[in-house]
Write a protein that holds these residues in place. Structure first.
Motif, PDB file in Angstrom:
ATOM      1  N   THR A   1      -2.524   6.385  -0.423  1.00 20.34           N
ATOM      2  CA  THR A   1      -3.673   5.502  -0.635  1.00 20.34           C
ATOM      3  C   THR A   1      -4.779   5.838   0.346  1.00 20.34           C
ATOM      4  O   THR A   1      -4.544   5.994   1.544  1.00 20.34           O
ATOM      5  N   ARG A   2      -5.992   5.943  -0.165  1.00 21.08           N
ATOM      6  CA  ARG A   2      -7.163   6.171   0.675  1.00 21.08           C
ATOM      7  C   ARG A   2      -7.747   4.822   1.058  1.00 21.08           C
ATOM      8  O   ARG A   2      -8.039   3.986   0.192  1.00 21.08           O
TER       9      ARG A   2
ATOM     10  N   THR B   1      -6.136   8.466   4.955  1.00 22.47           N
ATOM     11  CA  THR B   1      -5.129   8.402   3.895  1.00 22.47           C
ATOM     12  C   THR B   1      -3.795   7.971   4.493  1.00 22.47           C
ATOM     13  O   THR B   1      -3.425   8.456   5.577  1.00 22.47           O
TER      14      THR B   1
ATOM     15  N   LEU C   1       0.855  -1.184   0.000  1.00 25.94           N
ATOM     16  CA  LEU C   1       0.000   0.000   0.000  1.00 25.94           C
ATOM     17  C   LEU C   1       0.890   1.232   0.000  1.00 25.94           C
ATOM     18  O   LEU C   1       1.706   1.427   0.912  1.00 25.94           O
TER      19      LEU C   1
ATOM     20  N   GLY D   1      -8.137  -3.189   0.412  1.00 24.96           N
ATOM     21  CA  GLY D   1      -6.709  -3.464   0.487  1.00 24.96           C
ATOM     22  C   GLY D   1      -6.204  -3.949   1.826  1.00 24.96           C
ATOM     23  O   GLY D   1      -5.006  -4.190   1.989  1.00 24.96           O
TER      24      GLY D   1
ATOM     25  N   ASP E   1       4.304   4.366   3.125  1.00 17.47           N
ATOM     26  CA  ASP E   1       4.090   3.048   2.528  1.00 17.47           C
ATOM     27  C   ASP E   1       3.887   1.995   3.616  1.00 17.47           C
ATOM     28  O   ASP E   1       4.509   2.049   4.682  1.00 17.47           O
TER      29      ASP E   1
END
Length: 461
Positions: free
Chosen positions: A384-385, A422, A380, A397, A426
């Motif tokens: 990423t939301r 959010t 991820l 995810g 990473d």
């Protein structure tokens, strides 16, 4: 204090507010309320006010009794007996009602609405398991301070299972495991060799030879799991509900991913035996979920709940087995189960219990016995939301897991605190999502989660 005093006459009307009033659960409660003279919806809160009004009219509420209100003045001007419909949860502090039914499914909005209700002297029936998994401990403690009731709602599996478990304890039964079935059965048709789960069907002809457990229970369960591997049997909602149950009972998951055996109802006492007795459990005192395997003509478990107990006097349990009760082939274990959960049809029991008896489901004060967390299903990237709202409350995810608070990292993020945030950095595949990974967590949820972690720390010291 604006709510009803717990000594109020049991014949007085019970007024309730409902958040998430346009949802599927809300419909079942509103429909049932029409049949119970004492229960009266006072304020219905949902972002879709027009849809809420239309739903109520479809169910049989008089159109002239429904008033859309957007300001405190409009609410104050409402005639007695009318029902306010609003999209502003902030107005809940103004309206007269005795108990809030929180059913938004939104962790932040639901927590805020429940806090408002408790701090203004109202009881809270918590239907939003997402809220309970993050804020349940803090809300229960806040309710205790304000002298009101905070409880999961009957009709959903957590409250039903908590009550069923405590009934077993009251009877002096030695509980090994408790749990529920997944929402949707696996219905196998031997004539076609296909298995159906809700609106999906796959070929699974090998199930024809796996309808009995055989002598090696784990091997049979593994073969069944391979046969239905094309179906997604686990759901974040299941993990969430078992986390809520853990907090109310002190029982925890045997493995972080839950076992999810594919089992027939009559097999549960054998399946949930300890491994040393041929079953799947590594220890006693666990919560779990199973996938129902049945034939088309057999009755469903209907998302019901079960308790596995050790049997006592062998003659007693042989007699009970002869009457059709589910016991293991060894005679050492038995399964007691309720094959239903009726959603809002049963929830009036919680409303009346809270107001009339000042009673919550179960007798234990909720405490953080499990953490519903998430592991990244793939890499991820920062930015990423973590969206929510897919199949059964899944977070995109992220795979749900149930962790022991004593063994979990101090900074692990609850799944439904991470939802809608959010990522600020990473997250590698397989890693737990941590609080430090979140760029924009909700402050209210962070506050209630900090409270829960402090309670967990106090419990372990």
């Amino acid at each position: 204090m604006q709510g009803t005093d717990p000594t109020t006459s049991p014949h007085a009307p019970v007024r309730y507010a409902l958040t998430g009033a346009r949802g599927g659960f809300a419909r079942t409660l509103l429909a049932q309320t029409l049949r119970i003279e004492r229960l009266r919806p006072t304020v219905l809160c949902d972002l879709d006010t027009a849809g809420t009004v239309a739903l109520c009219e479809e169910l049989g509420y008089a159109p002239e009794d429904l008033r859309v209100c957007s300001t405190p003045d409009e609410l104050a001007a409402l005639e007695p007996g009318r029902i306010a419909v609003t999209d502003d949860a902030g107005l809940l502090a103004q309206e007269g009602y005795d108990v809030l039914v929180e059913a938004t499914g939104s962790p932040a909005a639901g927590t805020a609405a429940a806090r408002t209700a408790i701090e203004t002297g109202r009881h809270v029936v918590m239907v939003s398991k997402e809220v309970a998994s993050v804020a349940g401990t803090a809300l229960a403690d806040l309710a205790r301070e304000h002298g009101v009731v905070y409880t999961p709602g009957m009709g959903d599996q957590p409250a039903n299972l908590i009550e069923w478990y405590e009934r077993a304890l009251t009877l002096g039964l030695d509980v090994v495991a408790i749990g529920k079935s997944g929402e949707y059965d696996l219905v196998f048709d031997p004539e076609t060799g296909r298995v159906r789960q809700l609106d999906r069907e796959i070929d699974a002809p090998e199930l024809a030879d796996l309808l009995s457990l055989g002598t090696d229970v784990p091997a049979t369960l593994a073969a069944r799991a391979r046969a239905v591997a094309g179906l997604d049997r686990s759901a974040a909602a299941d993990y969430c509900e078992m986390g809520v149950v853990a907090d109310h009972t002190g029982l925890t998951s045997d493995v972080e991913g839950l076992h999810y055996p594919v089992a027939r109802t009559a097999e549960l006492a054998d399946v949930y035996s300890l491994a040393e007795d041929g079953g799947i459990l590594n220890r006693s005192g666990v919560v779990d979920v199973f996938s129902v395997l049945r034939l088309p003509e057999e009755a469903s478990f209907a998302g019901g709940v079960f308790v596995i107990v050790r049997t006592g006097d062998p003659v007693t349990w042989e007699l009970l087995a002869q009457k059709g009760h589910v016991t293991s082939r060894s005679g050492r274990y038995a399964c007691l189960y309720l094959p239903y959960h009726l959603m809002g049809v049963e929830t009036p029991l919680s409303l009346l219990d809270a107001v009339d008896r000042h009673r919550a489901a179960g007798t234990r004060r909720p405490a953080p016995h499990a953490i519903l967390a998430g592991r990244a299903q793939g890499p991820l990237a920062a930015g990423t939301r973590l969206d929510m709202g897919g199949h059964h409350h899944d977070v995109t995810g992220v795979a749900p897991v149930l962790l022991d608070p004593a063994q979990a990292p101090d900074d692990v993020a609850p799944l439904y605190l991470a939802a809608h945030t959010t990522l600020g950095r990473d997250v590698p595949e397989g890693a737990l999502v941590r609080l430090g990974d979140l760029a924009d967590p909700d402050e209210t949820l962070m506050d209630v989660w900090h409270h829960a972690r402090l309670r967990a720390s106090d419990r372990n010291n």
